[in-house]
Structures are given as structure tokens and as C-alpha cells.
Design an enzyme around this catalytic site. Structure first.
Site, PDB file in Angstrom:
ATOM      1  N   GLY A  80       0.808  -1.216   0.000  1.00 32.21           N
ATOM      2  CA  GLY A  80       0.000   0.000   0.000  1.00 32.21           C
ATOM      3  C   GLY A  80       0.840   1.265   0.000  1.00 32.21           C
ATOM      4  O   GLY A  80       2.064   1.236   0.148  1.00 32.21           O
ATOM      5  N   ASP A 130       7.438  14.192  -9.261  1.00 26.50           N
ATOM      6  CA  ASP A 130       6.148  13.947  -8.590  1.00 26.50           C
ATOM      7  C   ASP A 130       6.332  13.149  -7.309  1.00 26.50           C
ATOM      8  O   ASP A 130       5.564  12.218  -7.022  1.00 26.50           O
ATOM      9  CB  ASP A 130       5.184  13.221  -9.533  1.00 26.50           C
ATOM     10  CG  ASP A 130       3.718  13.409  -9.112  1.00 26.50           C
ATOM     11  OD1 ASP A 130       3.444  14.346  -8.332  1.00 26.50           O
ATOM     12  OD2 ASP A 130       2.862  12.625  -9.564  1.00 26.50           O
TER      13      ASP A 130
END
Length: 581
Positions: A339, A388
Site C-alpha cells: 500500500g 512527482d
């Protein structure tokens, strides 16, 4: 009276009951920012919002988390009254607010029938969080919620037994269970297949295939389930049959894969070191081990397990092979199952200990920051600016180490354009809270923007929020442009951390830490990383602060459900440029 009748919660009350309720309600007015109920206080009143809005927040380890905003016609305070527990959250007025309150004594005396409605509403809130049921309408969820009952089990208590008739479908609302099958070599022993937890389900196979239970299910912790009888299952969840059959097949594939792997280990004595080749129809390695990478497939030949999310250029799907067709490229990548780091910062507060600021401990921040910096160092050595960096693009692997994903904004810098070497690029891209000043001002930028974003990440890991957080992008940009006055630190924050962040977030990229003569080595040698062995980090011999719980090779429980629908735009260009793909 008319106001009360329009509230869905009270729709089943008679006129007499509505009249009694209206007589017992007390009006209260609150100004903007006033606290209506406070987390931890005893629950003594139930509230209906007559006018205005309120915000519900919850304090978790010193951080105030926004839960939801409620407006006219909504209600709050019911959980404390129903469960006889302290308030789970605080509620604050947003602007001028008028609420109607009913004290606990009157609530119990007058709202007997409504207690059942409130309990149903709480059950439906749980059902809405179950990915399987996300396709159902509110009306359909109402029917499912009405038909389900709550069942509780203690640790080691058996919920279903292998071989017995299956007449009930279960959804886990709290706790962990293990699924077991009787051993093929010893009928007195059971082998664990997999574990299931909150929002997952079991018992559907016997109902779908009209056969006895294929496995036993045992509670590992205290478990609470919602149970649905066969008749209601058939009637209410018929539209979800296809999804459940896919899940049944996935679990069967996984069990067969594990069975084959164990048998192979028993025969050979050690797991094969040959890289497995996976076929489309099974999670088990291809027995022949043939090279299928150049085979011709179509999208419908893929076994698409789930959509995990979306990126700059397309959707990310969990599949069991990879292909190309006339309109799309499918890229097979490692499934990183732990995750997003974002989830552990802002959601799973019990995974890692927190400081008073709401962030991670210094040692844990040091580890995650070092993982990100090591990845940036590798990317920059390839003359690529990532552009990013943020917690959403950092995934935890099975060992708890970070991996950078989503290279949608990455660009080679320097680069050749019209025969000239370009040292900077001018495209405005990235995520607002992590943009460097030169990006916001479109003055041209290079790889040093990644070190600014890295400074924002270190700040976020330590403090539990980004340095220029604001709901309006324009305000974020103003704060970034004037960072020399807007970059502030909580009192008591580690001095080495502050010094590192200031160096990384120098508004002048020419003197920004990481962009100097020593490059990223100067960051690695900063006192903040004192005691960290970078060679051990690269060899992954340092124990991570947290190890994600991963049940099986197809476990995607760390990712939120994402809709599968998508429209493919036909590609009309030449196919020859993709020959080497």
C-alpha cells in the site's frame, strides 16, 4: 412538525410519535467554531440539524482528523446513545447553526421504533465500506442491511466447518479469521490456506455452487460478522454473483498454487530458483515453463483480477499476464502489495507510533526518507527528473521498504532540442503542495525540484502534514513563492531535521542541498541521517519500522476499490513503432 417529517430517519414514525418528539426537542443555537459535542465526553443527547452545517472531527494521537461535514436534515450523536459509550468524535459549528436536541432519557422513552432504524443505518454504513457491495444502490443496501444479522465469535471459535452444508454468507466487520482445509496426508490436521479480515467475506462458494463447505473458518481474534441466509443471499446479491465467482476461482487458484509449491519442495527439498512463467488461466507457474512473452493475446484473454487505481496515462489493473493489442500497451510490473505510504501517514494510525506533532518517530522518518532518497539518487544518475515525489507514489513492499511508482511526469534533463542542449525544462507539472518555487513561477527547472519535494516529504513524515497545506491551490502557491517567511516548524522539532529541511527547501535551486558539488551525497552525510548505514539499506538488511501483513500473492487489501469501467480510444497510427514492445 413538517421539518421532522422530512428527515429520512423519522419516516416510519406515526403522527402521534412525531408530535411527542417535537414536544421533547430543545432548540440550541451555536456560533461559528463553537463546540457542540466533544470527543470523550459522555453521550447524553441526540441532535438533529435544523439549519446550518457542522464538521465532525476525531483526535488521533494528537492530530485532529476531519471525518465529514453534515448539514440541514442530518443527525449526529446517535452512536453514543445506542452503544452507551463516550463520544467518538467532536462536532463543531460551521457558521451559525441551529440544532434540536433530545436527551438520552427522552430518546429511550420516545424513540423505541427509531432505535431499530438507527441500528440499521449504522449497519448500512459498514456495508458501504465493503468493496463487494460498492455497486449496490442505497435502496439495495437498505434491503441487505435489513436482512443481515450481527454475529460475534471469540478467538479460536469455529465459524464454519469443512464438509457441512452451507446456508449462510458472512461479511467480516471486525477481526481476522483463517481459512483451513483438512490435510491430505493426515486427516487429524488442518492446513491454513489464507487469512481474511475487515470488509472481506466468506461462505459464498457453498451457496453459489450448491455444495458442502470447502474449508473451515476459524476466528483468530474477536470477530464480528454480518450474516445473510441462503434465501436472502440468492434474492439480494444475485447481481454480484459474477464478482463472487471470480473471487472463488482466485482462492482456488491460490490454493492449488500453494499445494503444488509445497509438493515441489517436499520432493526436491528446496524451492526452485527458476523464475516462474505465469499463464493466463492460473496463478500457478506454467509446468512447461515456455516463453509466452511473444504470444499474441487480446484483452479478453486476460484474467483481470481488479483495478488498483489510475495514473497519468491509464489504469492500473491486477492481471495474470501482459500483452499488447492494436489500441493499448499492457505493461507487466511487480505487484507491490504493502500500500501507499500516504495511507500509513493519514489513515492507519495504529501501524506506527506517532510523535506529539502527529508524524513518525525520527528513526522511522529517517528510514523512509532514506529509501526515497536512494531511489531519487538512482533516477538522477540516469539524468531523469522525477517531478512527482509524494507519499501517494511511494509503495511499501513485503519487507516494508519503499518503491517509487508513477513516472508520468518524469523527464530526461538535460535533453537535446533542435540540436541544442537544454539544461532546463519549463513544463508546469507535479502536485501543488510539493512544487518548488521555480516550477510555480515557470522560470525553468532541472532535477533539483526533486530535492525540494524531498524536503516537503521529510517535513510531512515528521510533522504529519505538508509544510504549505491549504485547501486553495492559489494559497499554496503564494506560500511556496514566499517560503522564506511561510516555512515554519512546530516547537520542539528535532534541530537536525529542521536544518535538513531548510537546506533542501532553499528557494534558490543553485544552492539547494543535493544540487551542490557533492550532489545527494551531501544529503546522505547530513547529521539527520547519522547512524544510518546506507550500504545496509541498499542490501535491504535493515529491519523496516513496519512490515505489511500480506496474506497471499494476490492480496490487494491495502488498495482502495476502484471502478473497472473505462473507455478505450482507438489508436489509428502506425503499429510498426511498437514492434519491439
Amino acid at each position: 412538525m413538517e421539518f421532522l417529517r422530512r428527515i429520512p430517519l423519522l419516516k416510519n414514525l406515526s403522527n402521534e410519535q412525531i408530535s411527542k418528539l417535537a414536544g421533547a426537542l430543545v432548540s440550541h443555537k451555536f456560533l461559528d467554531g463553537a463546540t457542540i459535542i466533544r470527543q470523550g465526553d459522555p453521550g447524553d443527547s441526540f441532535y438533529l440539524i435544523k439549519d446550518g452545517s457542522v464538521k465532525c472531527t476525531q483526535n488521533k494521537q494528537g492530530r485532529e482528523i476531519h471525518l465529514m461535514t453534515l448539514s440541514r436534515g442530518n443527525y449526529f450523536g446517535e452512536m453514543a446513545l445506542l452503544l452507551d459509550e463516550p463520544r467518538h468524535a467532536s462536532v463543531t459549528a460551521v457558521g451559525s447553526v441551529e440544532v434540536l436536541s433530545l436527551r438520552k432519557q427522552e430518546f429511550t422513552r420516545l424513540l423505541g421504533p427509531v432505535r431499530d432504524v438507527l441500528s440499521l443505518q449504522m449497519r448500512i454504513r459498514v456495508l458501504r465500506s465493503v468493496p463487494l457491495l460498492s455497486r449496490l444502490s442505497d435502496a439495495e443496501l437498505d434491503h441487505v442491511g435489513n436482512a443481515m444479522r450481527v454475529e460475534e465469535y471469540q478467538p479460536n471459535e469455529r465459524i464454519v466447518n469443512e464438509g457441512e452444508p452451507g446456508n449462510i454468507f458472512y461479511i467480516i466487520t471486525e477481526g481476522v479469521v483463517k481459512c483451513c482445509k483438512i490435510s491430505a496426508t493426515n486427516s487429524n490436521e488442518e492446513e491454513e490456506i489464507l487469512q481474511l479480515r475487515d470488509q472481506e467475506y466468506f461462505g459464498e462458494r457453498a451457496l453459489l455452487k450448491e455444495e458442502p463447505r470447502a474449508a473451515s473458518v476459524v476466528a483468530l481474534t474477536r470477530v464480528e460478522c454480518l450474516a445473510l441466509e441462503r434465501a436472502d443471499f440468492t434474492c439480494l446479491l444475485n447481481d454480484l454473483k459474477g464478482i463472487m465467482i471470480q473471487e472463488v476461482n482466485r482462492r482456488e487458484d491460490f490454493f492449488q498454487h500453494e499445494k503444488q509449491r509445497r509438493q515441489s519442495q517436499e520432493v526436491v527439498g528446496i524451492a526452485s530458483e527458476t523464475k516462474p512463467v505465469y499463464n493466463v488461466d492460473s496463478a500457478a507457474p506454467s509446468a512447461a515453463g515456455e516463453d509466452v512473452s511473444q504470444s499474441s493475446f487480446k484483452m479478453e484473454d486476460l484474467n483481470v483480477l481488479r483495478t488498483l487505481g489510475t495514473g497519468t496515462f491509464g489504469r492500473v489493473k491486477l492481471v495474470q499476464f501482459v500483452i499488447t493489442d492494436a489500441d493499448q500497451i499492457y505493461m507487466l510490473m511487480e505487484l507491490v502489495q504493502g500500500g501507499e505510504l500516504w495511507m500509513y501517514i493519514y489513515d492507519r494510525f495504529d501501524s506506527l507510533p506517532r510523535t506529539n506533532f502527529g508524524g513518525f518517530l525520527k528513526g522511522h522518518t529517517q528510514f523512509y526518507a532514506a529509501c526515497a532518497l536512494s531511489a531519487l539518487d538512482y533516477i538522477h544518475k540516469k539524468d531523469v527528473a522525477y517531478r512527482d515525489l509524494k507519499p501517494e507514489n511511494l509503495l511499501l513492499d513485503s519487507q516494508g521498504y519503499l518503491k517509487i511508482i508513477d513516472f508520468g511526469f518524469a523527464k530526461t534533463v538535460p535533453f537535446q532540442k533542435n540540436g541544442n542542449l537544454q539544461l532546463k525544462t519549463f513544463t508546469l507539472c507535479g502536485t501543488p503542495e510539493y512544487l518548488a518555487p521555480e516550477l510555480v513561477l515557470s522560470r525553468g527547472h532541472d532535477k533539483s525540484v526533486d530535492y525540494w519535494a524531498f524536503g516537503c516529504l521529510v517535513y510531512e513524515l515528521m510533522v504529519g502534514r505538508t509544510p504549505f497545506q491549504d485547501e486553495q491551490h492559489d494559497e499554496i502557491f503564494k506560500k511556496i513563492i514566499h517560503s522564506s517567511t511561510n516555512l515554519t516548524f512546530p516547537r520542539g522539532l528535532d534541530n537536525d531535521c529542521i536544518d535538513l529541511i531548510k537546506g533542501l527547501m532553499n528557494p534558490n535551486p543553485a544552492v539547494r542541498l543535493g544540487n551542490l558539488l557533492g550532489g545527494p551525497k551531501e544529503i546522505m552525510e547530513h547529521p539527520f541521517f547519522s547512524g544510518l548505514d546506507w550500504s545496509q539499506l541498499r542490501r535491504k538488511t535493515i529491519s523496516a519500522p513496519f512490515h505489511p501483513s500480506i496474506r497471499d500473492p494476490m492480496d490487494v487489501s491495502s488498495f482502495e476499490p476502484y471502478p473497472d469501467d473505462e473507455k478505450v480510444v482507438p489508436y489509428k497510427g502506425t503499429q510498426s513503432i511498437f514492434d519491439k514492445f
